[in-house]
Scaffold this active site. Structure first.
Site: not given
Ligand code: UD1
Ligand code: CA
Length: 472
Positions: A16, A86, A398, A405, A441
């Protein structure tokens, strides 16, 4: 004390943001978001920080090398998460780097404004043995993981928004994304995660129910300040956090007595070029008008007044100096200094190595670079002083410039005390104008002049009496 190892999730793409730059490298107050998060490793006196990268991994890893705290305070490590399955999967990648005797503090690379005291309290709440979650109650909790508690208020689990039923969605207490967890327990729980949920992801948040099942107490450190856990997903959110951060800095200055015309129109930024932290040190009775931007370390002495729309970086401004509107001061690495009671601007430009004494006057459209102006020297209009040493009480006319240089090398111009340089002169360096001398001047001065001399170097005026202009 249990050693602390910080885990920073920074693998996400940040779709985004619609930017080429990985999200965690977007800047807040002049510095990448990730640097703000890495500061926590210093604040918590962490043993190590493990950054989990994925999208733009090479760029993100390179950018960490430049983080101020990363130089020796803690051990900085990287692991890659490819693909991103995740948050649980992200943390799993870091497990081989984690030592069992430590407390892992999980942070997100896109959550820059968590206060150090909050994280210290979270770690304290874990007592080195328990799982501690940072939670916050939000007026609109949608999208977040909800904190499920039992009848006596003990935390039982986190349910993700997409997996939650209506009753669970009505819960306003959410998981912030930040937790402190004993590493040896984390290792076991992560090994048991599945992706059997609405998003088909490995949820880090599933370890909460596992802890409860294993009889490990789960504590929630609940805060009310949503800003501390707010993440950046879009340019709008980035700007909102920037403004909130700036307002926080503005308020703290005002508590020290600094008078800001409008705390909502104030900016203090880190200097990405020099690595200097944004730091504004103010004496008593400093006044700052609207829309000023301060970068790096800036000192303002007692009674200094800064007019509207000034940009001031890496500079020391002594007591009683007045900086009129639209002045640009940038000391870069060398610094710039303005003496007591000096008057600068409007529309003045002070560059690196500008060193101005007491009561110096620099007026509109005057540029000063790598030059020393002694007490009482004045350059009031449309002038350039580069690589010059200017004596006390010199009046620099002024439109006059130092030609410092020659196309290959830079040379110095010395203007001794009490010299008067007329308007529109060119002083071709290296050259010295002797004390008390006058330059007529329009002169182009190529040879040094003796003290007290009047030097004129321009075509002699010719006047033809009663000259008739040509006619059509
Ligand atoms: C997560 C939490 C949620 C919480 C929220 C707060 C989980 C499953 N859920 O949500 O409970 O309320 O954060 O903001 O953890 N990232 C990785 N690798 C991945 C996925 C994510 O590095 O595979 C990083 C993202 O770049 C980000 C952070 O982890 O910096 C959190 O990920 P994001 O997708 O924003 O959070 P949610 O999973 O929606
Ligand atoms: Ca997600």
């Amino acid at each position: 004390m249990t050693p602390i190892d910080i885990l920073i999730m920074a693998a996400g793409k940040g779709t985004r943001m619609k930017s080429r730059l990985p999200k965690v490298l977007q800047r807040l107050a002049g510095r990448p978001l990730l640097h703000h998060v890495l500061d926590q490793a210093v604040n918590l006196q962490a043993r190590s920080a493990i950054v989990i990268t994925g999208h733009g991994a090479i760029e993100v890893e390179a950018a960490c090398a430049g983080a101020a705290g990363a130089k020796g305070c803690f051990d900085l490590k990287f692991v890659r998460q490819e693909p991103q399955l995740g948050t649980g999967h992200a943390v799993l990648q870091a497990v081989p780097q984690l030592r069992d005797d430590g407390m892992a503090v999980v942070l997100s690379g896109d959550v820059p404004l968590t206060e150090a005291d909050t994280l210290r309290a979270l770690v304290a709440a874990s007592g080195g043995e328990q799982l501690a979650l940072l939670t916050v109650t939000l007026p609109d909790p949608s999208g977040y993981g909800r904190i499920l508690r039992n009848a006596v208020g003990a935390v039982q689990a986190i349910v993700e928004h997409k997996d939650a039923n209506d009753a669970q969605r009505a819960i306003a207490e959410i998981y912030s994304g930040i937790m402190a967890v004993p590493a040896r327990l984390l290792r076991g729980w992560l090994a048991r995660l599945t992706n059997d949920n609405a998003q088909g992801e490995y949820y880090l948040t599933d370890i909460v129910a596992m802890a409860v099942a294993d009889g490990v107490p789960v504590v929630a450190h609940r805060i009310t300040d949503a800003l501390q856990v707010a993440g950046v997903n879009s340019p709008l959110q980035l700007a909102e956090l920037e403004r909130a951060h700036q307002l926080r800095q503005a308020r703290s200055l005002m508590e020290q007595g600094v008078r800001l015309a409008d705390p909502g129109r104030f900016d203090l930024r880190d200097d990405a070029r020099t690595g200097a932290r944004g730091e504004l040190l103010c004496g008593q009775d400093v006044e700052i008008d609207v829309n000023c931007v301060f970068t790096g370390r800036v000192e303002l002495g007692e009674g200094v007044s800064i007019g509207a729309h000034c940009c001031i970086a890496n500079a020391r401004i002594a007591a009683g100096a007045v900086i009129h509107p639209y002045t640009h001061i940038d000391g870069e690495k060398m610094g710039a200094t303005v003496g007591e009671g000096a008057l600068i601007g409007p529309f003045a430009r002070l560059r690196p190595g500008a060193q101005l004494g007491r009561e110096v006057h620099i007026g509109n459209f005057v540029e000063v670079k790598n030059s020393t102006l002694a007490d009482g020297a004045k350059a009031n209009h449309l002038a350039y002083l580069g690589d010059a040493t200017v004596g006390e009480r010199v009046n620099y006319g002024a439109g006059s410039i130092t030609a410092n240089y020659d196309g290959a090398n830079k040379h110095r111009t010395v203007i001794e005390a009490d010299v008067h340089v007329g308007s529109n002169c060119v002083l071709v360096a290296p050259v010295t104008i002797g004390a008390g001398g006058t330059v007529g001047g329009g002169s182009t001065i190529t040879k040094s002049t003796a003290p007290g001399a009047l030097s004129v170097a321009r075509g002699k005026q010719v006047s033809i009496a009663n000259w008739a202009r040509p006619k059509k």
